[in-house]
Design an enzyme around this catalytic site. Sequence first.
Site, PDB file in Angstrom:
ATOM      1  N   GLY A   8       0.833  -1.194   0.000  1.00  0.00           N
ATOM      2  CA  GLY A   8       0.000   0.000   0.000  1.00  0.00           C
ATOM      3  C   GLY A   8       0.864   1.239   0.000  1.00  0.00           C
ATOM      4  CB  ALA A   9       2.205   3.303  -2.392  1.00  0.00           C
ATOM      5  CB  THR A  11      -1.573   9.574   3.444  1.00  0.00           C
ATOM      6  OG1 THR A  11      -2.714   8.843   3.904  1.00  0.00           O
ATOM      7  CG2 THR A  11      -2.010  10.498   2.316  1.00  0.00           C
ATOM      8  CB  ALA A  35      -3.711  -1.439  -6.320  1.00  0.00           C
ATOM      9  CB  CYS A 160     -13.645   8.821   6.948  1.00  0.00           C
ATOM     10  SG  CYS A 160     -12.454  10.088   6.514  1.00  0.00           S
ATOM     11  CB  ILE A 302      -7.564   3.117   6.678  1.00  0.00           C
ATOM     12  CG1 ILE A 302      -7.684   4.641   6.842  1.00  0.00           C
ATOM     13  CG2 ILE A 302      -8.928   2.535   6.362  1.00  0.00           C
ATOM     14  CD1 ILE A 302      -8.156   5.372   5.610  1.00  0.00           C
ATOM     15  CB  CYS A 356      -9.142  15.783  11.343  1.00  0.00           C
ATOM     16  SG  CYS A 356      -9.873  15.825   9.687  1.00  0.00           S
TER      17      CYS A 356
END
Length: 435
Positions: A8-9, A11, A35, A160, A302, A356
């Site tokens: 997974g690439a 954040t 992906a 979210c 996540i 956030c």
Amino acid sequence: MAHVVILGAGTGGMPAAYEMKEALGSGHEVTLISANDYFQFVPSNPWVGVGWTKRDDIAFPIKPYVERKGIHFIPQAAEKIDAEGQEIVLVDGSKVHYDYLLITTGPKLAFENVPGSDPHDGPIQSICTVDHAEKAYQDYQALLAEPGPIVIGAMAGASCFGPAYEYAMIVASDLKKRGMRDKIPSFTFVTSEPYLGHLGIQGVGDSTGILTKGLKEEGIEAHTNCKVTKVEGGKMFVTQVNDKGEVAKEFTLPVKFGMMIPAFKGVPAVAGVEGLCNPGGFVLVDEHQRSKKYANIFAAGIAIAIPPVEATPVPTGAPKTGYMIESMVSAAVSNIKADLEGRKGEQTMGTWNAVCFADMGDRGAAFVALPQLRPRTVDIFAYGRWVHLAKVAFEKYFIRKMKMGVSEPFYEKVLFKMMGITRLKEEVPPHRKAS
């Protein structure tokens, strides 16, 4: 030499690759698998969804930036993880062996939970990916040409909520700038939260008062405790419950243009590993980000399992915000390094602090909950133009950092000092160890 693979690439994953390579040096191999062959700065997707920024401003190819740091990059989706054999099977059938695996895949968007809610099926869009945000902008342009009812919000099981409020306020702001706000016959906010500003964490500061006022000032009618059951024929079908979870009423809303944050699930390749995940497909980890079943698998962001902060009448999840992800990544990297150096007794713990930034047009809202669960040492919800400016600056800073291959922490080094926050750490909540 050990081989560490980051799956997974986003954040979480791209900073993890840089941080891992910096920590391990040339003595070990680091591979990043994604992906997508591009990085996208997801927090800016709401701007893409109204045309305030473009894809090329927030997305760029991964390969040239990570490979110049000595990180191998494979732009393919994972088909399967063989945890016992320590291999990842890619969609083309090839296999990648790992000694340690760090999972930072993000979520699968569960549009199937609500028939008709997939962006390709009807008027309800998403801003969870840059592709979806571009599709949302296309439909938004159609709305501008032929105005109609708008519905924005969050589905049952969403975790979210910030981007839902953010996009509603940004759309309202954009319509006003275009002189078209009075041409929209209805603008509705529909959320699974038990009250406005709950945000999946029982609210922060005066989030309820500020967000309620913000929506009201924009003429947006809000409905809480809602479960969307389907979208069909230009209508959204909604069931609203009372505080006991009993059906209070059922109603339909006309919708020409909409955006709803869907529930998240774990990606199939991760969810399919026996004993790795909870029923939702999220990785079960201990306080050191390590899998509870596989000692050489870690997860952050996540992709990990976090139980809801509380039971709500309509299911809601807990958010995994930027600082939390940054902290989890750093802990996982530190602990993998400790393992490789024979220091397994020296384990680092990430935090569950929630931070956030949400842009709302010419203003913005920022919340800081340290820790995420009550009671808190810091409980701030701020609102004003400075938040809008801070988010613009953060986008530019983060993208520059990813292109330069810098792994320095942003929140502790910059944001918290700017806000005068000195206490950052938390004790491990009892339920976290048992999650």
